[in-house]
Every structure is written in structure tokens, then in C-alpha cells.
Design an enzyme around this catalytic site. Structure first.
Site, PDB file in Angstrom:
ATOM      1  N   ASN A 159       0.806  -1.239   0.000  1.00 54.28           N
ATOM      2  CA  ASN A 159       0.000   0.000   0.000  1.00 54.28           C
ATOM      3  C   ASN A 159       0.832   1.279   0.000  1.00 54.28           C
ATOM      4  OD1 ASN A 159       0.729  -0.448   2.667  1.00 54.28           O
ATOM      5  ND2 ASN A 159      -1.220   0.217   3.514  1.00 54.28           N
ATOM      6  N   GLU A 260       4.655  -4.072  12.405  1.00 57.39           N
ATOM      7  CA  GLU A 260       3.667  -3.007  12.142  1.00 57.39           C
ATOM      8  C   GLU A 260       2.507  -3.678  11.423  1.00 57.39           C
ATOM      9  OE1 GLU A 260       3.928   0.153  12.966  1.00 57.39           O
ATOM     10  OE2 GLU A 260       6.045   0.364  13.473  1.00 57.39           O
ATOM     11  N   CYS A 294      -3.179   1.477   6.784  1.00 56.60           N
ATOM     12  CA  CYS A 294      -3.379   0.797   8.067  1.00 56.60           C
ATOM     13  C   CYS A 294      -3.967   1.731   9.119  1.00 56.60           C
ATOM     14  CB  CYS A 294      -2.060   0.235   8.556  1.00 56.60           C
ATOM     15  SG  CYS A 294      -0.787   1.496   8.581  1.00 56.60           S
ATOM     16  N   GLU A 469       8.420   3.128  14.409  1.00 55.47           N
ATOM     17  CA  GLU A 469       9.177   3.627  13.257  1.00 55.47           C
ATOM     18  C   GLU A 469       9.146   5.142  13.267  1.00 55.47           C
ATOM     19  OE1 GLU A 469       7.546   1.412   9.862  1.00 55.47           O
ATOM     20  OE2 GLU A 469       9.138  -0.050  10.196  1.00 55.47           O
TER      21      GLU A 469
END
Ligand code: NAD
Length: 490
Positions: A159, A260, A294, A469
Site C-alpha cells: 500500500n 507493524e 493501516c 518507526e
């Protein structure tokens, strides 16, 4: 979209292993397609476990010299890489839109966003401090230093073909780790172009290795990394089931993990919210990348007193979204990534309607545009138990749930195994602190729909994973702490 770039050599249908661009060892290839048309863009290497092993060999060999470079030497290479990414924005954006489908304007934004992590970690490379521990015993000196963990395997989704891999590779390289990477099978070309630019920036051979593979072959390639004790860390962005699989399989060699994973973000609109701002925030958070992020709100909870007005305002804005191929400068929503994605979206909407939801706008495939288009959709009268409530729809569908009071909103928002992002809109400062404290999520948007930044820690809680991150915390996942105790000093 034809794939003519200013620099056509950025289209790399090969693996980068030990500084050499090479096909799969057995010569296999697979097709990468344009989701807008279904046409093949390129045939890329279909790597197997043998290629994965060669990548690990190269990364393990390159590690000591890369680790021993001065931090500022690593930072200089990262800065050159950043400059090259920025200089090649148009080509990277075009490549990304062609294989992923997002509008060109969004792809340009993603290039800038991904590049920002490279610049950030170039700076952070020179700030990896240790500690001198206050003396506890005479004659002894104790200190803690941070060291790179070693070879890092990075596995990423489709994505955000550039940003997701950049925000793993950049901190790993900054920390002094070497990398083996496998981008998603739907979108390997953007990542491979990024690797070509890293090589152009002067990254030594073997420090970054990247291979492409079909889904099936990729699973075998990653299995080789999981079993290899030389791979000290897995950094993964993708779905929760695959994240759990990686956690289980890396237990045999106890690798460090950053995961993640998927989300099911709530977006809460209280009676006292600025409704226009809430609609604007929802549009930004929900419809970016066609709803395929997400952190996209998956469940929109609206307090009863403003429910009808909010639904009207939202439906008007959503109905005006321009759905078109990435090449159309007016495009706001492109095609979904593939047939599997569009089938899931359609099945979620059908399930909701069957159980009593109403379609305010959208609610159908747009087959006249191509195979993978879905109309931006607003659903009302949605409730618990519908698929749109408990699964990640990953498409341009906003289901509106009604709630009565704050306690109910928090209970509903937290009623999910996931905990990546959550958003809420209110103008009551006391409520801001109460609600922010109670929401179970790693990232909270308060009167704000655009939350991502290289300067902020991004990551989830619960089954959305662990690790962060970006930000000053983003390096920790690639470092281990070594304690030094020196005696005999008295
Ligand atoms: P996915 O889990 O299906 O695939 C992700 C990557 O894992 C791909 O490279 C894929 O080839 C690989 N993979 C799949 N099965 C594997 C296996 N058994 N062993 C090893 N590798 C395997 O996810 P996706 O559909 O590509 O991406 C969408 C998902 O990613 C959504 O759930 C979304 O929420 C999540 N996501 C999370 C974040 C975040 O930062 N938390 C960001 C973007 C996407």
C-alpha cells in the site's frame, strides 16, 4: 499508463545481491500488473530460497565493515540517497502509480514522505549515544554502548511501496546494520528503483540486498531468512496473521522483531466537535490511498445529537470525490490493488446492507472504469457484528455507527483486538485528556486526521504489533545495548 520514465534504467526487474543486479538463480520471473488495467508492466525476478540465502551471505559479509564506519560516513551516504530520491521524484511517483494505482499527486507525496525518513535517520545516525553509569563501586567503571543488531530482514506491504521500505532500511543502515529486503509481490518496482538509487548514492556492495518474489516464492524465501541464525532481526509491515506467523517462526533463533500490523481504527465525533473540521479530518484519514492504509478509520462513531447532520455533510463530500486512473490529474481515488481487495470491499458492503445498513452514497463497483474500481461509500445504520465493524475493510467505505455517551464511545472504540490508530473530535479540553488516556492505540489523532510524520513514533499496541518507526525511538529497534564493566581501576 505507459512506463516511459525520464531515467528508464530505474525500472529494475532484477534482484540486487552483493552490489550486482541479477535474475533469480533458476531464471524464474513473474508479472507485475497495473491495477487500473490488468496489463503487465514488467516481468521481475521470482526469487527462491537460494536467492534469499545468497542475499543473507552478502549481508553477513558486508556487516563488519559497515558497522565499523564512522556514523557520519554512514550519514553522508544516507544524505546522498535522500537527495537522489528527491531528484527522481517524478520517475518514482510514476512507477508507483503504475504498479500501485494511487493518484500521481499522492505518489509524489509518498516519495517526499519516504525520503523524509532517510533524511531523518541520516541525522539520527550521528546521535546514537550510550551512557556512562554513575559509579557504584570503587575501582569499577560501568558504561552502556549501543551496537547494531546485525543482518536485518525487511518485509513490506503494497500500500505504500516506497515509504514502508524506506522507513525500515534508513534506520537499519543508520544504526550500522546490513539489510536483506523483500517488497510486496504487487509493487516491487518502486522498491527496486529505491535500491538502485541507494547504490548510486555510494552504498557499499552487500549492505543493501533486495529481492522480488511472487507470494508463494516469497514465503519460501522468507522462510530461509527465518531459519538462518545470521539474520538477527525481522522488521515487518503487513497483516496481523502474517505478523504472528513471523513471530512464531523466528522463535527458533530468537530474532528481534518489529511488527507493524493491521488496524481497525475508530474515528469518534462527539456532539461538541467542530463538524466541518471533523468531516475534513475524516476525508483526509479515510480516503487517502483509496482507504487502503493501516491508519484509515474503519469505524466512524458519531454521537446521536449530530449523527444526521454529520452523515449529510460527509455524504456530500464523498459523492464529489473524483474516481479515476492515477494519470488523471483530477483523480482523488484510483483503482484498488487487485481483485481480492475489491471482492473483500464488496462483500463487506453487501453484508452490512443485508443486516440493515443504508447506502447514502456509493456502494457499488465502477466496472465502467476498469476491473478494480469501487465507488467511495458512506453507510449509515451500521452496528456491531457487521463485517465493516470487526474486520479491516481496506477500501473507500465509511460506515457510521451511532453512540449516546462518552463511556459508550470508548467501550466501542476499544472493542477490537487491534490498536494502531484512533481519532476523535471534540472541543472540550477536559474530554480531550480523558479520551486520549483511555483509547487503546499507539497513534491518536485529536482534532486531526493526518498523523504521520518522520519525527513521530509510529506503531501499535495489542494485535497491531510492537516496535516504533520514525522519531528518536525509531533507531532502538535496530540496536542492542552492550554493558561494559571495567575493573581494577583503584
Ligand atoms: P500481507 O501480510 O499479506 O503481506 C505483507 C508482506 O508479507 C508481503 O511482502 C507478502 O508477500 C509477505 N508475506 C505474506 N505471507 C507471508 C508469509 N507466510 N511469510 C512471509 N512473508 C509473507 O499484507 P498486505 O495485504 O500486503 O498489506 C496490507 C496489510 O498491511 C493490512 O493489514 C495493513 O493494515 C497492514 N499495514 C500496516 C502498516 C503499519 O504500519 N502498521 C502499514 C501498512 C500496512
Amino acid at each position: 499508463m505507459s512506463l516511459a520514465l525520464t531515467r528508464n534504467e530505474l525500472i529494475r526487474p532484477l534482484n540486487l545481491i552483493d552490489g550486482t543486479w541479477t535474475g533469480a538463480a533458476d531464471g524464474a520471473r513473474f508479472a507485475v500488473t497495473n491495477p487500473a488495467t490488468g496489463e503487465t508492466i514488467a516481468e521481475v525476478a521470482n526469487s527462491s530460497a537460494a536467492d534469499a540465502r545468497a542475499a543473507t551471505d552478502a549481508a553477513a559479509r558486508a556487516f563488519p565493515a559497515w558497522r565499523d564506519k564512522l556514523p557520519r560516513e554512514r550519514a553522508e551516504i544516507l544524505r546522498r540517497w535522500h537527495a537522489l530520491i528527491v531528484a527522481n521524484t517524478e520517475d518514482l511517483a510514476k512507477l508507483m502509480s503504475t504498479e500501485q494505482g494511487k493518484p500521481l499527486a499522492e505518489s509524489r507525496g509518498e516519495v517526499a514522505y519516504g525520503a523524509s525518513y532517510v533524511a531523518w535517520f541520516a541525522d539520527e545516525a550521528t546521535r546514537i549515544y550510550g551512557d556512562l553509569i554513575p559509579q557504584q563501586q570503587r575501582g569499577k567503571r560501568m558504561s552502556a554502548v549501543k551496537e547494531p543488531v546485525g543482518v536485518v530482514a525487511a518485509i513490506t506491504p503494497w500500500n505504500f511501496p516506497l515509504a514502508m521500505i524506506a522507513r525500515k532500511i534508513a534506520p537499519a543502515l543508520a544504526a550500522g546494520c546490513t539489510v536483506i529486503a523483500k517488497p510486496a509481490e504487487d509493487t516491487p518496482l518502486t522498491a527496486l528503483a529505491l535500491a538502485a538509487l541507494a547504490q548510486e548514492a555510494g552504498l557499499p556492495n552487500g549492505v543493501l540486498n533486495m529481492l522480488s518474489a511472487s507470494r508463494e516464492n516469497g514465503i519460501a524465501a522468507v522462510a530461509d531468512w527465518l531459519a538462518d541464525a545470521r539474520v538477527r532481526k525481522i522488521t515487518f509491515t503487513g497483516s496481523t496473521p502474517v505478523g504472528k506467523h513471523l513471530a512464531r517462526e523466528s522463535a527458533a533463533t530468537l530474532k528481534k522483531l518489529s511488527l507493524e500490523l493491521g488496524g481497525n481504527a475508530p474515528f469518534i465525533v462527539f456532539d461538541d466537535a467542530d463538524l466541518d473540521a471533523a468531516v475534513t479530518g475524516l476525508m483526509a484519514a479515510k480516503f487517502r490511498n483509496g482507504g487502503q492504509t493501516c491508519v484509515c478509520p474503519n469505524r466512524v462513531y458519531v454521537q446521536a445529537g449530530v449523527y444526521a447532520r454529520f452523515a449529510d455533510l460527509l455524504a456530500t463530500r464523498v459523492a464529489a470525490l473524483k474516481v479515476a486512473p492515477a494519470t488523471d490529474p483530477q483523480a482523488q481515488i484510483g483503482p484498488m490493488i487487485n481483485a481480492r481487495a475489491i471482492d473483500k470491499i464488496a462483500s463487506h458492503v453487501e453484508d452490512a446492507v443485508k443486516q440493515g445498513a443504508k447506502v447514502l452514497t456509493g456502494g457499488k463497483r465502477l466496472t465502467e472504469l476498469g476491473p478494480n474500481y469501487y465507488a467511495p461509500t458512506v453507510l449509515t445504520d451500521t452496528r456491531d457484528g457487521m463485517l465493516v465493524c470487526c474486520e479491516e475493510t481496506f477500501g473507500p467505505v465509511a460506515p457510521l455507527f451511532r453512540f449516546d455517551d462518552e463511556a459508550e464511545a470508548i467501550r466501542l472504540a476499544n472493542d477490537t483486538p487491534f490498536g494502531l490508530a484512533a481519532y476523535f473530535y471534540t472541543q472540550d479540553v477536559r474530554r480531550i485528556h480523558r479520551v486520549a488516556g483511555q483509547l487503546e492505540a499507539g497513534v491518536i489523532g485529536i482534532n486531526e486526521g493526518a498523523v504521520s510524520s518522520e519525527a513521530a513514533p509510529f506503531g501499535g499496541v495489542k494485535e497491531s504489533g510492537y516496535g516504533r518507526e520514525g522519531s528518536k525511538y525509531g533507531l532502538d529497534d535496530y540496536l542492542s545495548i552492550k554493558y561494559l564493566c571495567q575493573g581494577g581501576l583503584d
